[in-house]
Design a protein around this motif. Structure first.
Motif, PDB file in Angstrom:
ATOM      1  N   MET A   1      56.538  20.304  33.995  1.00  0.00           N
ATOM      2  CA  MET A   1      55.528  20.962  33.215  1.00  0.00           C
ATOM      3  C   MET A   1      55.601  20.531  31.747  1.00  0.00           C
ATOM      4  O   MET A   1      54.573  20.299  31.113  1.00  0.00           O
ATOM      5  CB  MET A   1      55.684  22.478  33.324  1.00  0.00           C
ATOM      6  N   PHE A   2      56.791  20.403  31.204  1.00  0.00           N
ATOM      7  CA  PHE A   2      56.944  20.024  29.796  1.00  0.00           C
ATOM      8  C   PHE A   2      56.390  18.626  29.549  1.00  0.00           C
ATOM      9  O   PHE A   2      55.792  18.369  28.503  1.00  0.00           O
ATOM     10  CB  PHE A   2      58.418  20.119  29.376  1.00  0.00           C
ATOM     11  N   ASP A   3      56.548  17.733  30.513  1.00  0.00           N
ATOM     12  CA  ASP A   3      55.996  16.381  30.373  1.00  0.00           C
ATOM     13  C   ASP A   3      54.472  16.437  30.228  1.00  0.00           C
ATOM     14  O   ASP A   3      53.897  15.666  29.458  1.00  0.00           O
ATOM     15  CB  ASP A   3      56.369  15.517  31.577  1.00  0.00           C
ATOM     16  N   ILE A   4      53.835  17.325  30.950  1.00  0.00           N
ATOM     17  CA  ILE A   4      52.379  17.472  30.859  1.00  0.00           C
ATOM     18  C   ILE A   4      51.997  18.016  29.487  1.00  0.00           C
ATOM     19  O   ILE A   4      51.039  17.540  28.863  1.00  0.00           O
ATOM     20  CB  ILE A   4      51.836  18.373  31.981  1.00  0.00           C
ATOM     21  N   LEU A   5      52.742  18.990  28.989  1.00  0.00           N
ATOM     22  CA  LEU A   5      52.469  19.533  27.664  1.00  0.00           C
ATOM     23  C   LEU A   5      52.581  18.437  26.608  1.00  0.00           C
ATOM     24  O   LEU A   5      51.742  18.336  25.700  1.00  0.00           O
ATOM     25  CB  LEU A   5      53.418  20.683  27.342  1.00  0.00           C
ATOM     26  N   MET A   6      53.605  17.620  26.730  1.00  0.00           N
ATOM     27  CA  MET A   6      53.791  16.506  25.791  1.00  0.00           C
ATOM     28  C   MET A   6      52.626  15.526  25.900  1.00  0.00           C
ATOM     29  O   MET A   6      52.096  15.059  24.893  1.00  0.00           O
ATOM     30  CB  MET A   6      55.114  15.784  26.067  1.00  0.00           C
ATOM     31  N   TYR A   7      52.219  15.220  27.116  1.00  0.00           N
ATOM     32  CA  TYR A   7      51.102  14.303  27.344  1.00  0.00           C
ATOM     33  C   TYR A   7      49.829  14.859  26.699  1.00  0.00           C
ATOM     34  O   TYR A   7      49.109  14.144  25.993  1.00  0.00           O
ATOM     35  CB  TYR A   7      50.900  14.100  28.843  1.00  0.00           C
ATOM     36  N   LEU A   8      49.558  16.130  26.932  1.00  0.00           N
ATOM     37  CA  LEU A   8      48.372  16.755  26.359  1.00  0.00           C
ATOM     38  C   LEU A   8      48.412  16.709  24.834  1.00  0.00           C
ATOM     39  O   LEU A   8      47.420  16.369  24.185  1.00  0.00           O
ATOM     40  CB  LEU A   8      48.245  18.208  26.824  1.00  0.00           C
ATOM     41  N   PHE A   9      49.550  17.059  24.281  1.00  0.00           N
ATOM     42  CA  PHE A   9      49.664  17.111  22.829  1.00  0.00           C
ATOM     43  C   PHE A   9      49.516  15.725  22.215  1.00  0.00           C
ATOM     44  O   PHE A   9      48.785  15.538  21.246  1.00  0.00           O
ATOM     45  CB  PHE A   9      50.997  17.747  22.424  1.00  0.00           C
ATOM     46  N   GLU A  10      50.196  14.743  22.772  1.00  0.00           N
ATOM     47  CA  GLU A  10      50.164  13.399  22.208  1.00  0.00           C
ATOM     48  C   GLU A  10      48.824  12.707  22.425  1.00  0.00           C
ATOM     49  O   GLU A  10      48.351  11.982  21.559  1.00  0.00           O
ATOM     50  CB  GLU A  10      51.292  12.550  22.786  1.00  0.00           C
ATOM     51  N   ASN A  11      48.201  12.896  23.584  1.00  0.00           N
ATOM     52  CA  ASN A  11      46.995  12.155  23.905  1.00  0.00           C
ATOM     53  C   ASN A  11      45.699  12.856  23.554  1.00  0.00           C
ATOM     54  O   ASN A  11      44.682  12.197  23.340  1.00  0.00           O
ATOM     55  CB  ASN A  11      46.979  11.790  25.393  1.00  0.00           C
ATOM     56  N   LEU A  12      45.699  14.157  23.494  1.00  0.00           N
ATOM     57  CA  LEU A  12      44.457  14.865  23.212  1.00  0.00           C
ATOM     58  C   LEU A  12      44.478  15.540  21.857  1.00  0.00           C
ATOM     59  O   LEU A  12      43.604  15.321  21.033  1.00  0.00           O
ATOM     60  CB  LEU A  12      44.175  15.904  24.304  1.00  0.00           C
ATOM     61  N   VAL A  13      45.482  16.340  21.616  1.00  0.00           N
ATOM     62  CA  VAL A  13      45.516  17.119  20.388  1.00  0.00           C
ATOM     63  C   VAL A  13      45.936  16.263  19.205  1.00  0.00           C
ATOM     64  O   VAL A  13      45.232  16.173  18.207  1.00  0.00           O
ATOM     65  CB  VAL A  13      46.478  18.327  20.535  1.00  0.00           C
ATOM     66  N   HIS A  14      47.065  15.602  19.322  1.00  0.00           N
ATOM     67  CA  HIS A  14      47.611  14.869  18.185  1.00  0.00           C
ATOM     68  C   HIS A  14      46.755  13.654  17.836  1.00  0.00           C
ATOM     69  O   HIS A  14      46.757  13.207  16.703  1.00  0.00           O
ATOM     70  CB  HIS A  14      49.059  14.469  18.471  1.00  0.00           C
ATOM     71  N   SER A  15      46.009  13.125  18.797  1.00  0.00           N
ATOM     72  CA  SER A  15      45.127  11.993  18.518  1.00  0.00           C
ATOM     73  C   SER A  15      43.830  12.449  17.872  1.00  0.00           C
ATOM     74  O   SER A  15      42.957  11.645  17.591  1.00  0.00           O
ATOM     75  CB  SER A  15      44.828  11.238  19.814  1.00  0.00           C
ATOM     76  N   GLU A  16      43.705  13.768  17.647  1.00  0.00           N
ATOM     77  CA  GLU A  16      42.540  14.379  17.019  1.00  0.00           C
ATOM     78  C   GLU A  16      41.264  14.197  17.826  1.00  0.00           C
ATOM     79  O   GLU A  16      40.168  14.275  17.305  1.00  0.00           O
ATOM     80  CB  GLU A  16      42.352  13.861  15.586  1.00  0.00           C
ATOM     81  N   SER A  17      41.386  13.947  19.123  1.00  0.00           N
ATOM     82  CA  SER A  17      40.198  13.901  19.959  1.00  0.00           C
ATOM     83  C   SER A  17      39.759  15.327  20.262  1.00  0.00           C
ATOM     84  O   SER A  17      40.494  16.275  20.015  1.00  0.00           O
ATOM     85  CB  SER A  17      40.477  13.133  21.253  1.00  0.00           C
ATOM     86  N   GLU A  18      38.593  15.479  20.793  1.00  0.00           N
ATOM     87  CA  GLU A  18      38.060  16.813  21.084  1.00  0.00           C
ATOM     88  C   GLU A  18      38.909  17.463  22.168  1.00  0.00           C
ATOM     89  O   GLU A  18      38.997  16.957  23.282  1.00  0.00           O
ATOM     90  CB  GLU A  18      36.598  16.707  21.532  1.00  0.00           C
ATOM     91  N   PHE A  19      39.560  18.578  21.835  1.00  0.00           N
ATOM     92  CA  PHE A  19      40.460  19.222  22.783  1.00  0.00           C
ATOM     93  C   PHE A  19      39.719  20.126  23.757  1.00  0.00           C
ATOM     94  O   PHE A  19      40.208  20.405  24.821  1.00  0.00           O
ATOM     95  CB  PHE A  19      41.544  20.013  22.044  1.00  0.00           C
TER      96      PHE A  19
END
Length: 158
Positions: A1-19
């Motif tokens: 589960m933590f790997d998915i959270l990291m993936y979401l944060f790095e690829n969607l949120v942290h990249s400033e794309s529309e979350f």
């Protein structure tokens, strides 16, 4: 589960794309990335709960009376998840005003919801970053935490 959270944060949120993407689209993307359905649903529920914590006036994670400058006593379960190094880092972040009582409790709440046999200081730092990113008005604290996460330091921070 933590790997998915990291993936979401790095690829969607942290990249400033529309979350605010479609739930089904996001699930499909995570499946294509190699994650399993049950873990995806747990991770998405974790993110939704984080959003709910900062959007409501009710603070279930602050249900006990907390007084500024008081000492936080950790439950046995919290001590099992957050070792001495993690708890010390939380105290350090409170002392330098990166975390306040409310964000500290949000971090602990979200940490306790992560299903993982191993949880370390690096994992905690990412949880803190995710929490601060999602709390309006905490931009300075987020920047400070980001600096602590990505900069290399010589010697202990606390």
């Amino acid at each position: 589960m933590f790997d998915i959270l990291m993936y979401l944060f790095e690829n969607l949120v942290h990249s400033e794309s529309e979350f605010r993407v479609d739930h089904d689209e996001l699930t499909d993307e995570l499946i294509r990335a190699g994650f399993h359905h049950d873990e995806i649903y747990k991770a998405l529920a974790w993110v939704e709960k984080l959003a709910a914590l900062q959007e409501t006036e009710a603070k279930p994670y602050l249900s006990k009376v907390t007084v500024p400058d008081s000492t936080r006593i950790y439950t046995h379960e919290e001590q099992m998840r957050l070792d001495t190094q993690c708890r010390g880092f939380i105290v350090f972040l409170e002392q330098v005003k990166v975390l306040d009582i409310s964000t500290r409790e949000m971090v602990i709440d979200r940490t306790m919801e992560i299903e993982s046999n191993e949880f370390c200081l690096e994992d905690l730092k990412w949880v803190i970053l995710m929490v601060l990113f999602n709390v309006p008005g905490k931009e300075w604290a987020y920047e400070q935490m980001e600096d602590l996460l990505f900069e290399e330091h010589d010697g202990p921070l606390h």
